[in-house]
Write an enzyme that holds these catalytic residues in place. Structure first.
Site, short mmCIF file in Angstrom:
data_model
loop_
_atom_site.label_atom_id
_atom_site.label_comp_id
_atom_site.label_asym_id
_atom_site.label_seq_id
_atom_site.Cartn_x
_atom_site.Cartn_y
_atom_site.Cartn_z
N GLU A 78 3.74 30.55 59.12
CA GLU A 78 4.28 31.44 58.06
C GLU A 78 5.19 32.78 58.86
O GLU A 78 4.89 33.18 60.01
CB GLU A 78 2.98 31.92 57.18
CG GLU A 78 3.21 33.26 55.81
CD GLU A 78 2.20 33.57 55.92
OE1 GLU A 78 2.59 34.23 53.79
OE2 GLU A 78 0.93 32.91 56.42
N LYS A 86 6.13 30.81 47.84
CA LYS A 86 4.86 31.27 47.78
C LYS A 86 4.47 31.45 46.09
O LYS A 86 5.07 32.45 45.39
CB LYS A 86 4.28 32.41 48.61
CG LYS A 86 2.43 32.38 48.20
CD LYS A 86 2.10 32.64 49.12
CE LYS A 86 0.25 32.88 49.17
NZ LYS A 86 -0.13 33.48 50.64
N CYS A 136 -0.38 29.89 53.14
CA CYS A 136 -1.63 30.01 53.83
C CYS A 136 -2.84 30.73 53.10
O CYS A 136 -3.44 29.36 52.47
CB CYS A 136 -1.28 32.36 53.85
SG CYS A 136 -2.22 33.01 54.99
#
Length: 492
Positions: free
Chosen positions: A259, A315, A367
């Protein structure tokens, strides 16, 4: 036994202890068998309490659970949020106390609405409905769910059938039944045996390989979070990931960076990425986490590809206080912790198509998203592999990254998919379709791992349905215990 009476102080101490025991079921301790014990300690004597007393006991359990199991919040606030020790302690305590309210509300509602009839069923069901509430309310925080501990336990075979919430329900039900056993209700041996022995005859593999395995490398740059977003940190990141990539063998199908591997926006990183792409071996693709921005002023936490890659991912489920600031007009500028290190992110759409690499579809979770079982199941329905990129540097050297890894492994098991997990400083792993780690990088080191991932076809029962059958079952278990008139005071 559920109507046993003891002093309020002892009850609160037992609840605190039960919360700590629940933390010990999770990584790195992995004492999964303590889960039923923790539930049993809360269930013991619960029907001798008023709703208010039950709420206090639930809150004490939450203090023990999050105070011991989410202590990494202090590291994020103090070490990386530029917050002094007294304020960091206060904010951590406020977080723990607030999260504990979920358990307080669960037990308060349970005592208001349920009586002792078939309580071993209704209490277990109420417990899981409380976990469901914690999963979505105020954006959700499904961390330290009871079921997450069972990726390596005898109950693991239930995961592809009903997911983490079915595991939680079985754990809670085992705990209440054990309390009934202590009251010499010997018949409880039968249902406990069924819950724990049936996995021995359940299928161990619900999905099948499709196509050839992919040779992959996952890179871990181990960048210092405190300087990562400075010009020095940006140069260091570019050098480390460029050199690690050049050092990889030529027979790889895919290289993965974690990330926000390059701490800059995609348009700023484009010259670096073009140089990296020019040095990739023929047939090798690269996926990296990166920040994007568009002309409309939106910012995205994304995964993009170099080489023969189709698509990208933005995301969808953002982290409050990490990627956006709730109540920004009130909190912005009050203390350093609330000043985000980058512009507030915009959530990506919910209908994104999987990334395609080497003829294989890849479902992404960036994440924090990997802890949401239903979000990952939705991605798995349309993909053959799973990928999660993360920056667990925010956890420091706490137990947080190991808990995060355990939940990621459970997502692989639930969906029967290989999982690639690339992180900034650990734990970087390759996980097979049964949740087992096949390759692992050491934490807090510049490292890379190589291995094979097998594209899988077919859907597990959990991938098909998500968590709603487990939630429905939990609600049905509560029904027999409902009283006709809500409880306002102590039961006589």
């Amino acid at each position: 036994m559920s109507e046993l009476r003891f002093s309020p102080l002892l009850g609160c101490l037992l609840a605190l202890a039960a919360g700590v025991l629940t933390t010990l079921t999770a990584s790195p301790f992995e004492l999964w068998w303590l889960g039923p014990v923790a539930v049993g300690l809360i269930y013991l004597g619960v029907h001798a309490l008023t709703p208010g007393q039950a709420a206090l006991r639930g809150w004490c359990y939450g203090l023990g659970l999050f105070g011991s199991g989410a202590s990494w919040v202090y590291v994020s606030i103090h070490d990386y949020g530029y917050t002094g020790v007294p304020l960091a302690v206060f904010l951590t305590a406020l977080f723990v106390a607030s999260m504990a309210l979920f358990l307080a509300v669960t037990l308060w509602l349970y005592r208001r609405l349920c009586g002792p009839r078939l309580a071993f069923l209704s209490f277990a069901g109420a417990w899981v409905l409380g976990e469901w509430l914690r999963t979505w309310l105020f954006t959700g925080f499904p961390w330290l769910l009871l079921g997450s501990a069972h990726v390596d336990s005898p109950l693991a075979a239930w995961a592809p059938i009903g997911g983490v919430y079915l595991l939680s329900l079985i754990t809670a039900l085992t705990g209440t039944l054990l309390v009934e056993f202590l009251a010499r209700r010997w018949w409880v041996v039968a249902p406990v045996a069924v819950l724990w022995l049936v996995p021995l005859i359940l299928p161990t593999q619900w999905t099948q390989p499709t196509g050839e395995p992919l040779r992959v490398a996952l890179l871990q740059g181990n960048l210092d979070q405190l300087i990562k977003w400075t010009p020095e940190g940006q140069r260091e990141a570019a050098n480390i990931y460029s050199e690690l990539t050049r050092a990889q063998p030529d027979d790889l199908d895919l290289i993965v960076w974690p990330e926000a591997a390059l701490p800059m926006f995609e348009d700023q990183a484009r010259p670096i990425l073009e140089r990296v792409q020019s040095n990739l071996a023929p047939g090798t693709a690269l996926l990296t986490g990166i920040l994007q921005r568009d002309i409309e002023g939106n910012y995205f936490n994304s995964v993009i590809g170099l080489g023969e890659v189709e698509g990208e991912y933005r995301k969808e489920h953002l982290v409050p206080f990490g990627e956006y600031l709730p109540l920004e007009s009130l909190l912005a500028g009050t203390i350093a912790f609330f000043d985000l290190p980058m512009p507030a992110m915009t959530p990506g759409p919910s209908d994104q198509t999987p990334i395609r690499v080497a003829g294989t579809t890849i479902g992404n979770a960036i994440c924090y998203e990997i802890i949401y079982a239903d979000l990952v199941a939705e991605r798995a329905r349309d993909s053959e592999l799973l990928l999660t990129v993360s920056n667990d540097t925010w956890f420091g050297a706490s137990i947080g990254p190991l808990q995060h890894l355990q939940m990621a492994r459970l997502r692989a098991l639930e969906n029967g998919r290989y999982l690639m997990r690339a992180t900034s400083n650990g734990v970087t792993v390759i996980v097979d379709s049964r949740g087992r780690i096949t390759a692992r990088a050491p934490q807090f080191e510049v490292a890379s791992i190589t291995g094979e991932v097998v594209p899988m076809r077919g859907l597990t029962p959990f991938t098909r349905t998500g968590s709603w059958p487990a939630w429905l079952l939990a609600a049905l278990l509560v029904l027999p215990g409902l009283r006709r008139k809500p409880q306002a005071g102590r039961q006589q």
